[in-house]
Design an enzyme around this catalytic site. Structure first.
Site, PDB file in Angstrom:
ATOM      1  N   SER A   1       9.446  -3.461   1.290  1.00  8.80           N
ATOM      2  CA  SER A   1       8.779  -4.688   1.710  1.00  8.80           C
ATOM      3  C   SER A   1       8.892  -5.823   0.702  1.00  8.80           C
ATOM      4  O   SER A   1       8.809  -6.980   1.073  1.00  8.80           O
ATOM      5  CB  SER A   1       7.310  -4.396   1.998  1.00  8.80           C
ATOM      6  OG  SER A   1       6.715  -3.727   0.910  1.00  8.80           O
TER       7      SER A   1
ATOM      8  N   HIS B   1       8.193  -2.299   7.968  1.00  5.24           N
ATOM      9  CA  HIS B   1       8.935  -3.571   8.055  1.00  5.24           C
ATOM     10  C   HIS B   1      10.216  -3.441   8.878  1.00  5.24           C
ATOM     11  O   HIS B   1      10.932  -4.418   9.059  1.00  5.24           O
ATOM     12  CB  HIS B   1       9.257  -4.104   6.661  1.00  5.24           C
ATOM     13  CG  HIS B   1       8.072  -4.729   6.001  1.00  5.24           C
ATOM     14  ND1 HIS B   1       7.705  -6.036   6.232  1.00  5.24           N
ATOM     15  CD2 HIS B   1       7.151  -4.233   5.151  1.00  5.24           C
ATOM     16  CE1 HIS B   1       6.624  -6.322   5.533  1.00  5.24           C
ATOM     17  NE2 HIS B   1       6.254  -5.247   4.869  1.00  5.24           N
TER      18      HIS B   1
ATOM     19  N   LYS C   1       2.435  -5.613  12.081  1.00  3.60           N
ATOM     20  CA  LYS C   1       3.428  -6.592  11.598  1.00  3.60           C
ATOM     21  C   LYS C   1       4.174  -7.188  12.786  1.00  3.60           C
ATOM     22  O   LYS C   1       3.637  -8.020  13.478  1.00  3.60           O
ATOM     23  CB  LYS C   1       4.304  -5.938  10.550  1.00  3.60           C
ATOM     24  CG  LYS C   1       3.488  -5.746   9.263  1.00  3.60           C
ATOM     25  CD  LYS C   1       4.170  -4.975   8.180  1.00  3.60           C
ATOM     26  CE  LYS C   1       3.236  -4.943   6.966  1.00  3.60           C
ATOM     27  NZ  LYS C   1       3.425  -3.763   6.138  1.00  3.60           N
TER      28      LYS C   1
HETATM   29  C1  LIG Z   1       2.310  -3.072   5.485  1.00  4.12           C
HETATM   30  C2  LIG Z   1       2.705  -1.694   5.226  1.00  4.12           C
HETATM   31  C3  LIG Z   1       1.831  -0.641   5.530  1.00  4.12           C
HETATM   32  C4  LIG Z   1       0.445  -0.878   6.017  1.00  4.12           C
HETATM   33  O1  LIG Z   1       0.432  -1.218   7.361  1.00  4.12           O
HETATM   34  P1  LIG Z   1      -0.915  -1.811   7.997  1.00  4.12           P
HETATM   35  O2  LIG Z   1      -0.759  -1.561   9.440  1.00  4.12           O
HETATM   36  O3  LIG Z   1      -0.974  -3.248   7.631  1.00  4.12           O
HETATM   37  O4  LIG Z   1      -2.045  -1.049   7.401  1.00  4.12           O
HETATM   38  C5  LIG Z   1       2.268   0.650   5.324  1.00  4.12           C
HETATM   39  N1  LIG Z   1       3.501   0.891   4.823  1.00  4.12           N
HETATM   40  C6  LIG Z   1       4.359  -0.086   4.505  1.00  4.12           C
HETATM   41  C7  LIG Z   1       5.703   0.242   3.978  1.00  4.12           C
HETATM   42  C8  LIG Z   1       3.981  -1.421   4.692  1.00  4.12           C
HETATM   43  O5  LIG Z   1       4.820  -2.400   4.381  1.00  4.12           O
END
Ligand SMILES: *Cc1c(COP(=O)(O)O)cnc(C)c1O
Length: 395
Positions: free
Chosen positions: A184, A212, A243
Site C-alpha cells: 500500500s 489494494h 477501499k
Molecule cells: C487498508 C488495508 C487493510 C485494512 O482494511 P480496512 O477494511 O480499512 O480495515 C488491511 N490490509 C491492507 C493491506 C490494507 O491496505
C-alpha cells in the site's frame, strides 16, 4: 508527586512528536468523498482516498443502502453466530465467492479485523508463519495474535524467502506464507507466481491480503490472484470492502472448510456485531456495478498512468509503483510534512506518510488517483506539484 491521572508519560511522547515536526491534527472532510472536497474549510483536489472507483458516494450504492435500511433497519442486533446473520449477509458472501471464483467467502467488519481474526484461527503452536517485511499493520497485529512461530523475509526477496523456508520449514507442522497483494505504501505487486511456486515446493499454504488489489487489478477488479491467474493456488485471499468497493468491511475467500472453521473460531465473527444492513446492501450493489462494466477499472488505470507520467516528467522520485498508487518520495519526515502542507495551501490534498507507517527516512506523500477524477483535476494537481516542488527545491 506527579498525578498519574494527568498521563504525563503520554504528554512526554506527544511533546516529542511536536519537537520532531510530525505532530498532527485530523483533517476534517466537510461532505462526501469526492475528487474535489472541502477539507478543514478549504477547497482542495482530493488525492488521498482509497475510493479508487468513486463508489463511496455513488448514487446506486446510496440507494441500495437506503433500501437495505428500510427493509432491515440500521443495525443487525447481534453477532452473526447468534442472530446477526441476515439474508443480506448470506447474499453478499455468495456473490463475493462467485466474483472471486472461490468456493466460499466469510465477510468481516473490516479488512483489519479480518486479518486479526483469520490468521490466529488457521495457525497453531506447532506452525510457522512467514511474512513479508513490508506487510500491512493489520497483518503484523494478526500474526501477533497467533501462537505460531514467526519469521520475516526481506520485502519481495525470493532468495530470502527460500532461505527462511530451507532453515525453518521442516521444524513445523503447517507453514503459512503471508503477503500483501499490492503493497500500500509503494504500489508494487507481490511476486505472487514465485511465492506460490516456493510455497508448493516447500509444502506451505499462502495468504494474500489484497486490500489494494481488490477492485483495481484483474478482470473487473477481481484482484491480484486473478491478475496472475493463480486461482486455486492461493489458499486464503483477503479483500477489503472499504477501499475500491467504497463502503466498509473485509473478507476472506477460499475453501468451504475454511469457512466452516471460521464460523466457529473466527473471533470477530463470534464476538463483534456483524456489518450493518446499509453497508451490506451498498456492497452488494458495488459488486453488481463492478461486474457489469470494466469502465471503472479502465478509467482508474488511465488516470493513474496519466498522473504518474506528469509527476515523472517533473523529475519527482515516484518509486516503482505498478498500480495507481503513486508515492512521491521526499525522505526527511519534517520536510515531507511541510511539503504536504504547502500542497494543501496550493489546493491539493495529499497526506504525508512518515515513520512508523513507512521506514525512517522514506517519508512521502502518497497520491491516490481515482476513476472519479477527470483530466482537469489531474492537470491542476500536477501544476501545483510543479510550483511547490520548485519553491521547496525538491525538483
Ligand atoms: C487498508 C488495508 C487493510 C485494512 O482494511 P480496512 O477494511 O480499512 O480495515 C488491511 N490490509 C491492507 C493491506 C490494507 O491496505
Amino acid at each position: 508527586m506527579e498525578n498519574v491521572h494527568e498521563l504525563g508519560f503520554l504528554k512526554a511522547q506527544v511533546d516529542a512528536l511536536k519537537t520532531q515536526g510530525v505532530f498532527r491534527t485530523l483533517p476534517v472532510l466537510e461532505g462526501a468523498n469526492e475528487p474535489e472536497v472541502t477539507l478543514s474549510g478549504k477547497k482542495v483536489i482530493n488525492l488521498s482516498s482509497n475510493n479508487y472507483l468513486g463508489f463511496a458516494n455513488h448514487p446506486k450504492l446510496k440507494q441500495a443502502a437506503i433500501d437495505a435500511v428500510n427493509a432491515y433497519g440500521v443495525g443487525s442486533g447481534a453477532v452473526r453466530t447468534i442472530i446477526g446473520n441476515m439474508t443480506l449477509h448470506e447474499q453478499l458472501e455468495e456473490k463475493l465467492a462467485v466474483f472471486k471464483r472461490e468456493e466460499a467467502v466469510v465477510v468481516f467488519q473490516s479488512g483489519f479485523n479480518c486479518n486479526a481474526g483469520v490468521i490466529q484461527a488457521i495457525t497453531g503452536e506447532e506452525d510457522l508463519i512467514v511474512s513479508d517485511s513490508l506487510n500491512h499493520a493489520s497483518i503484523i497485529d494478526g500474526v501477533k495474535l497467533s501462537k505460531a512461530s514467526k519469521a520475516v523475509f526481506q520485502h519481495s526477496d525470493m532468495a530470502d524467502l527460500e532461505s527462511v523456508l530451507k532453515a525453518k520449514r521442516h521444524l513445523h507442522k503447517q507453514c503459512l506464507i503471508i503477503t500483501d497483494g499490492v503493497f500500500s505504501m509503494d504500489g508494487d505487486l507481490a511476486k505472487l507466481p514465485e511465492i506460490v511456486a516456493l510455497a508448493e515446493r516447500y509444502n506451505c499454504m499462502t495468504y494474500v491480503d489484497d486490500a489494494h488489489g481488490s477492485g483495481v487489478l484483474g478482470e473487473n477488479g477481481r484482484g491480484t490472484v486473478d491478475h496472475f491467474k493463480l486461482h486455486g493456488r492461493v489458499d486464503f485471499s483477503i479483500g477489503t470492502l472499504s477501499k475500491a468497493i467504497g463502503v466498509v468491511g473485509g473478507y476472506v475467500a477460499g475453501r468451504q472448510v475454511m469457512k466452516d472453521w471460521l464460523l466457529h473460531r473466527g473471533r470477530p465473527i463470534l464476538f463483534s456485531t456483524s456489518l450493518p444492513p446499509a453497508a451490506v446492501g451498498a456492497i452488494i450493489a458495488a459488486i453488481d456495478e463492478l461486474t457489469s462494466t470494466t469502465a471503472y477499472t479502465e478509467k482508474l488505470w488511465e488516470n493513474g498512468n496519466y498522473f504518474k507520467a506528469g509527476l515523472k516528467a517533473l523529475g519527482y522520485d515516484i518509486g516503482h509503483s505498478e498500480t495507481p498508487i503513486t508515492p512521491v518520495i521526499i525522505g526527511d519526515e519534517a520536510k515531507t510534512v511541510a511539503f504536504s502542507k504547502a500542497l494543501y495551501d496550493a489546493g491539493v490534498f495529499v497526506s504525508p506518510i512518515v515513520f512508523p507507517t513507512v521506514p525512517k527516512g522514506t517519508g512521502r506523500v502518497r497520491c491516490m488517483v481515482t476513476a472519479a477524477h477527470d483530466k482537469r483535476h489531474l492537470d491542476k494537481a500536477i501544476a501545483a506539484f510543479e510550483r511547490v516542488g520548485r519553491s521547496m527545491e525538491i525538483i
